[in-house]
Motif scaffolding. Structure first.
Motif: not given
Length: 350
Positions: A168-181
């Motif tokens: 449900n996240l936009d492309a930039k947030l998906r990249l950031e959250m991948r790193t966070e997870i």
């Protein structure tokens, strides 16, 4: 904050049927403590069914699930000790960030001082200290997903299950959250099972991938193994081999075969046994199709700008579409000739 210890989680022949039709068939998999496993495949392949069976949200039709010597599939969800992160966040809109995160601990009647300590640590881990008093509606999508992850890990679960949490996240947030997870997974030593249909997401995060199709496992392996050596055409298709060309084996000499079809020839590497006359699929990644004087002639049809490179669709004289990459912009209508290293052309039985 550390996860409860166990050595391995084992799925033995896990099967789930709906109305007599198998949604998941004979899934057998051993997950080591601390592993990050991605279940990958297109919609309807069985990956969310597998996750829900693990969580206890769906009973098994056949098979069993074990955590070391403890059988889990006979236990209700609340007794399995797993954390779950949903695609929809599933936060309580009327509770603050802090209260959302601490809710599960309070339901388990954890002592108040311990609730406070573990909640503070979870908030710090997901970097939401400045937002602890806010309601979910006051947060961005990425921040809400951080709350959902904190709510799962604060319980110190033996296993965290994530069902397409970034879709449900936009492309930039998906990249950031991948790193966070991935950071949380590594820092906490979590064992994680992660469902996604995004092969790039799976490749970047997982220790091992499980590719499913029509409820059956197609291949299990490391990102490198699946990326470079897919087991069959279906895995190749999902791992970015966008050129899937129906061909016939013309010559087969050891490690290299020559295939032909639609007016052109290619040399490639067989995956499994193929013989002269077999109908096969030649799989090639777009980036592996390169200019070559003795290659396949084609005409540029569509050009898409993608930053450092251009995605090009060209068509052969017989109308076969080829997908390739280019550093310099060709124009629609340009004549080109492309070839590929035989080691980069995988030949599968069709």
């Amino acid at each position: 904050m550390t996860a409860e210890g166990f050595q391995q989680l084992r799925l033995d022949g896990v099967t789930r049927r709906f109305g007599g039709k198998d949604a998941l068939t004979g899934l057998s998999l051993t997950i080591g403590r601390g592993e990050f496993i991605a279940l990958l495949g297109p919609s309807g392949c069985g990956k969310s069914t597998a996750l829900n069976c693990l969580a206890g949200l769906l009973p098994l039709s056949e098979g069993s699930i074990w955590q070391d010597d403890r059988r889990l599939d006979t236990l209700p969800p609340e007794r399995r000790g797993f954390g779950m992160v949903f695609q929809s966040y599933a936060l309580f809109p009327h509770l603050s960030v802090r209260k959302n995160i601490s809710f599960g601990l309070q339901m388990r009647r954890v002592p108040r001082s311990e609730v406070r300590r573990r909640t503070d640590e979870a908030i710090r881990l997901v970097r939401l200290e400045e937002h602890a008093r806010k309601l979910p509606g006051q947060l961005s999508g990425g921040q809400q997903q951080r709350v959902a992850i904190a709510r799962a890990v604060v319980l110190e679960p033996s296993l965290v299950l994530m069902d397409e949490p970034l879709s449900n996240l936009d492309a930039k947030l998906r990249l950031e959250m991948r790193t966070e997870i991935r950071r949380l997974h590594q820092s906490l030593g979590l064992t994680t099972v992660y469902v996604t249909h995004d092969q790039e997401e799976a490749l970047s995060m997982a220790d091992r991938l499980v590719v499913l199709r029509d409820g059956r496992v197609q291949q299990v392996g490391t990102p490198e193994e699946l990326h470079t050596r897919p087991a069959n055409r279906h895995v190749a298709d999902f791992m970015g081999y966008r050129n899937l060309l129906p061909m016939t084996v013309a010559e087969a000499t050891g490690a290299v075969v020559t295939v032909e079809g639609a007016g052109f020839r290619l040399r490639g590497t067989p995956v499994g046994r193929v013989r002269v006359g077999d109908e096969v699929i030649a799989a090639i990644r777009p980036e592996d199709l390169v200019p070559g004087s003795d290659g396949v002639p084609a005409t540029v049809d569509v050009v898409e700008y993608q930053g450092r490179e251009l995605a090009v669709e060209a068509r052969t004289e017989s109308g076969v579409a080829l997908h390739l990459r280019a550093a310099e912009r060709p124009a629609p209508g340009d004549k080109i000739t492309v070839t590929a290293d035989p080691a980069r052309v995988l030949v599968f039985s069709s």
